[in-house]
Design an enzyme around this catalytic site. Structure first.
Site, PDB file in Angstrom:
ATOM      1  CG  HIS A  79      -5.440   1.767 -81.586  1.00 41.92           C
ATOM      2  ND1 HIS A  79      -4.621   0.784 -82.091  1.00 41.92           N
ATOM      3  CD2 HIS A  79      -6.578   1.129 -81.209  1.00 41.92           C
ATOM      4  CE1 HIS A  79      -5.216  -0.383 -82.020  1.00 41.92           C
ATOM      5  NE2 HIS A  79      -6.405  -0.198 -81.489  1.00 41.92           N
ATOM      6  CE1 TYR A  88     -20.548  10.380 -65.118  1.00 42.06           C
ATOM      7  CE2 TYR A  88     -20.922   8.235 -66.139  1.00 42.06           C
ATOM      8  CZ  TYR A  88     -21.349   9.520 -65.838  1.00 42.06           C
ATOM      9  OH  TYR A  88     -22.583   9.932 -66.240  1.00 42.06           O
ATOM     10  NE  ARG A 110      -7.645  -4.496 -84.879  1.00 41.11           N
ATOM     11  CZ  ARG A 110      -8.905  -4.172 -85.164  1.00 41.11           C
ATOM     12  NH1 ARG A 110      -9.342  -4.289 -86.395  1.00 41.11           N
ATOM     13  NH2 ARG A 110      -9.725  -3.771 -84.228  1.00 41.11           N
TER      14      ARG A 110
END
Length: 835
Positions: free
Chosen positions: A86, A130, A40
């Site tokens: 993921h 958006y 990670r």
């Protein structure tokens, strides 16, 4: 519960393993730590990507969201990445996607974003529903040839799909875009660099494997931040490239402009990497309002889409150098800590610049080799098919007749194989051929393609057989990337000329510093006080408010760094020029912003750090007669809130401090007029938290007034000044050495006329003396005005004090500190004579 259903409590475990809980926790924590480190938080050295970055780019690649396609909703990309590769939450994935699209976060953004993706002011990006995104052109270079078995793949989290362990990476992305992350017990912070410079260094390393870091730095000048700004000095860059660790000073780009009405303004156009512009402006404004920065009249942010522009307007007459350096000290300069930590073969490793590039070259060598093998196999397969087609064209009539006479397609394939020796693949292809392929023009095209394929086979074979040719391919491809995406540096590297500090702008002069019991403090030039004859009243040195009184006066140079010891056994560090300069009649300024003194805490002794070496000692004496020595090195790092200098018993106070070197004699004087002299070796060195040992045996309510350090060759005198303004000088040679913790000898007669002893000082005949009363009267006089007499005497009037006033503090102005002033006065007199 039905009798047919077994009771789960009766079911026995198949196996029970007894494990110590500490062993299990240790192993589980190690497994967790390695999962965070490798899975990670840290990038791989080959492609410079963490798993989340790699998975986002691969998911976009699989979705066909390339730089040439239309933008796709960010939520769609996040959903595909989370669902397939993921499974760690959409917010983490979207935050990563946003950062890869920010041109102020990445030197070469890997995502082309459309919509609100945040700003340098710390504004967050719009919600993922958006915004839209697609791959940027340069990110496709990271994925180039991934379908050609160039990298290893592993199963995704649910074994449905395969994902790449690393990307082919056609450029050294770890250095180009940098990386940052915090793992368990380690962190990485790699700055971004200029693409062209890194590629040039990579080519240099390929051509010259023995190249040093210095050789590579001929190409890589230093980090190249997306926000520009300046790196101060090259030594830190070299250290970072040599060792993998370093601390870079990154300074904003700004200039001082002449403005209207003779005023000036400072215009900031580039900020250090990862600066929050809005917060920066806010913090500057806070410092201006709190008086930390003086001389600023207005501050505004005029930044727009074209770049940063922060305007700082100065007051008329303000010193722009002082303001500029104050801004640099607290706001416009940051430290970037380089930790070049990346995963090498699955293990975290701190890498030098050369090691980083070596690992990348090794990766590209493997990628090009595997790609060449893949392409060679494809070319050989194609050549094999083309050989069959050419043979079929040569025997077109017989081949057509054989196929026509065959009952089925399978029979036709078998007959072709038997008659002409075609392979299975060739026979399959010939059976599917159209009759139009047998024309002479088609035959010529097949011949041309066969020759091209043969040439490609020869080229690929040569690459696989020659290490040099393989490396030439790597270099050519790197040059193509540089030509396509290379640009000019944004970050400049400026030589460290030595930062001009506030101190450099302060005139160096001797001053008096006055402090009161209510913690008001100020400094005044010594020149404001002309020497007087002894016995005078002095002049006003401070306007002490009712209920307050002067506690300390001492001489210092404006550039001195002082250790200020207090009656409560603490020590603070003070820069003299930080004390505000005020006139004689001013009360002073509250010291709360200069020294964090507690209630009832007064400064009782001052030590100039220039006079204190690590092999010397700070020798202290308390009111109750305890004395101790502590090594000077224990006072190197002093917090703003002070540190303990000596442990005091209840009711005791620290009275005086001297610097000694282990060869001195100590002279302790009491308020009752007694003195004792003994070898400092009788006081062993001890730590700051120690109380000390008995130095003098006090009688009745007597208390220690001061401490002096001397030696056998010292021709100085002991100056003793009492509370009522009387004093005397006696040669130190008259004070015979005794053992520690005796009653001592009579130094001066106290009583109603003299009052108790206030201070003792070692003085030369040429020295001057400054005496200050509790009510703020100050007098400067010459030491030779005070008579030299024996020990057991009354002394003479030094300063006349009136009413309830009394001498508060005494300090000595050594002759050497006055020499520059005397020379300046002589120069003025000479100039006047010339005129």
């Amino acid at each position: 519960m039905s009798s047919d259903v077994p009771d789960p409590t009766d079911v026995e475990a198949r196996a029970v393993e007894n494990v110590r809980i500490e062993d299990e926790m240790e192993q589980s924590y190690i497994d967790y730590a390695m999962s965070v480190i490798a899975g990670r938080a840290l990038p791989r050295v080959e492609d410079g990507l963490k798993p989340v970055h790699r998975r986002i780019l691969y998911a976009m690649h699989e979705m066909g969201v390339s730089s040439g396609s239309s933008h796709r909703k960010s939520s769609s990309i996040v959903g595909e990445t989370m669902g397939d590769y993921h499974p760690h939450g959409d917010s983490a994935i979207y935050d990563t996607l946003v950062r890869m699209a920010q041109d102020f976060s990445m030197r070469y953004p890997l995502v082309d974003g459309q919509g609100n993706f945040g700003s340098m002011d710390g504004d967050p990006a719009a919600a993922q529903r958006y915004t839209e995104a697609r791959m940027s052109p340069i990110s496709e270079e990271l994925l180039e040839d991934i379908e050609k078995d160039t990298v290893d793949f592993s199963a995704n989290y649910d074994d449905r799909l395969q994902e790449p362990d690393v990307l082919p990476a056609a450029f050294p992305n770890l250095l180009v875009n940098g990386s940052s992350g915090i793992a368990v017990g380690m962190s990485t912070n790699i700055p971004p660099h200029n693409l062209g410079e890194v590629i040039d260094a990579t080519i240099e390393l390929i051509d010259n494997p023995d190249a040093t870091v210095e050789d590579l730095m001929e190409h890589v000048k230093g980090p190249d931040f997306p926000t520009g700004a300046n790196i101060v000095g090259r030594d830190a860059i070299y250290s970072a490239y040599k060792t993998g660790r370093g601390r870079l000073r990154v300074r904003a780009e700004f200039e001082v402009e002449e403005w209207k009405n003779g005023r000036e303004r400072i215009v900031v156009t580039e900020l250090p990497f990862q600066s929050n512009k809005a917060r920066l402006v806010e913090r500057i404004a806070e410092d201006v309002n709190e008086g930390e920065i003086e001389g600023i009249s207005d501050l505004r942010d005029e930044s727009d889409r074209d770049g940063v522009r922060v305007v700082i307007e100065l007051k008329r007459g303000a010193n722009s150098e002082v303001v500029k350096n104050k801004l640099l000290e607290n706001h416009l300069e940051k430290t970037f800590g380089v930790i070049n930590l990346a995963l090498v073969d699955g293990q975290p490793q701190v890498l030098s610049l050369k090691e980083t590039l070596e690992e990348y070259v090794a990766h590209r060598r493997e990628v090009v080799r595997r790609r060449s093998e893949y392409d060679l196999e494809e070319a050989e397969d194609r050549a094999h098919i083309l050989e069959g087609r050419l043979k079929a064209v040569e025997n077109a009539e017989d081949v057509v007749e054989l196929i026509r006479d065959s009952e089925t397609r399978s029979d036709a394939k078998e007959n072709l194989q038997d008659a002409y020796g075609f392979s299975q693949d060739q026979a399959d292809h010939i059976v599917r051929m159209q009759l139009g392929s047998l024309t002479s023009m088609e035959a010529a095209e097949i011949e041309d393609e066969y020759e091209e394929v043969q040439a490609e086979i020869e080229r690929l074979t040569a690459i696989l057989e020659s290490e040099q040719k393989l490396l030439e391919v790597i270099k050519d491809e790197l040059r193509e990337v540089k030509d396509e995406y290379g640009d000019e540096r944004r970050t400049s590297i400026v030589e460290d000329q030595g930062t001009v500090t506030h101190e450099d702008l302060i005139p160096e002069e001797e001053v008096f510093v006055v402090m009161t019991e209510d913690d008001y403090v100020k400094r005044m030039p010594i020149e404001d006080f002309d020497p007087q004859g002894r016995g005078g009243k002095g002049i006003i040195g401070a306007d002490v408010k009712e209920g307050d009184r002067v506690s300390t006066v001492f001489r210092a140079n404006t550039h001195d760094y002082l250790l200020c010891f207090t009656n409560q056994g603490k020590v603070y560090q003070l820069k003299t020029y930080e004390i505000p300069e005020m006139g004689r009649t001013a009360r002073g300024k509250s010291a709360v912003n200069i020294l964090d003194l507690d209630d009832g805490e007064d400064i009782t002794a001052i030590v100039d750090t220039d006079a204190l070496a690590d092999d010397e000692f700070v020798t202290m004496v308390t009111r109750n007669g305890y004395v101790k020595r502590t090594a000077g090195e224990e006072f190197d790092n002093i917090r703003s809130t002070g540190i303990i200098a000596s442990d005091l018993e209840e009711g005791d106070e620290l009275v005086d401090v001297e610097v000694t070197d282990g060869t001195k004699d100590l002279v302790i004087a009491t308020e009752g007029g007694m003195t004792i002299r003994f070898d400092e070796d009788e006081v062993r060195a001890m730590g700051r938290n120690a109380r000390g040992v008995n130095g003098i045996k006090l009688e009745g309510d007597d208390a220690v007034a001061g401490l002096v350090a001397t030696d056998e060759a010292d021709d100085k005198a002991l100056l003793t000044v009492t509370r009522n303004g009387y004093g005397k000088r006696t040669r130190l040679s008259e004070y015979s050495r005794q053992s520690r913790y005796g009653k001592g000898l009579i130094d001066i007669k106290t009583g109603d006329r003299n009052g108790p002893v206030t201070a003792v000082k070692a003085v030369d005949d040429d020295d001057q003396l400054v005496v200050m009363s509790e009510d703020g009267q100050i007098m400067r006089t010459r030491v030779d005005e005070i008579s030299t007499v024996g020990r057991n005497t009354m002394g003479v009037i030094v300063m006349e004090v009136e009413g309830d006033d009394a001498v508060a503090s005494v300090d000595v102005v050594p002759v050497e500190s006055l020499e520059s002033d005397i020379e300046e006065d002589a120069d003025v007199d000479a100039d006047a004579a010339d005129d």
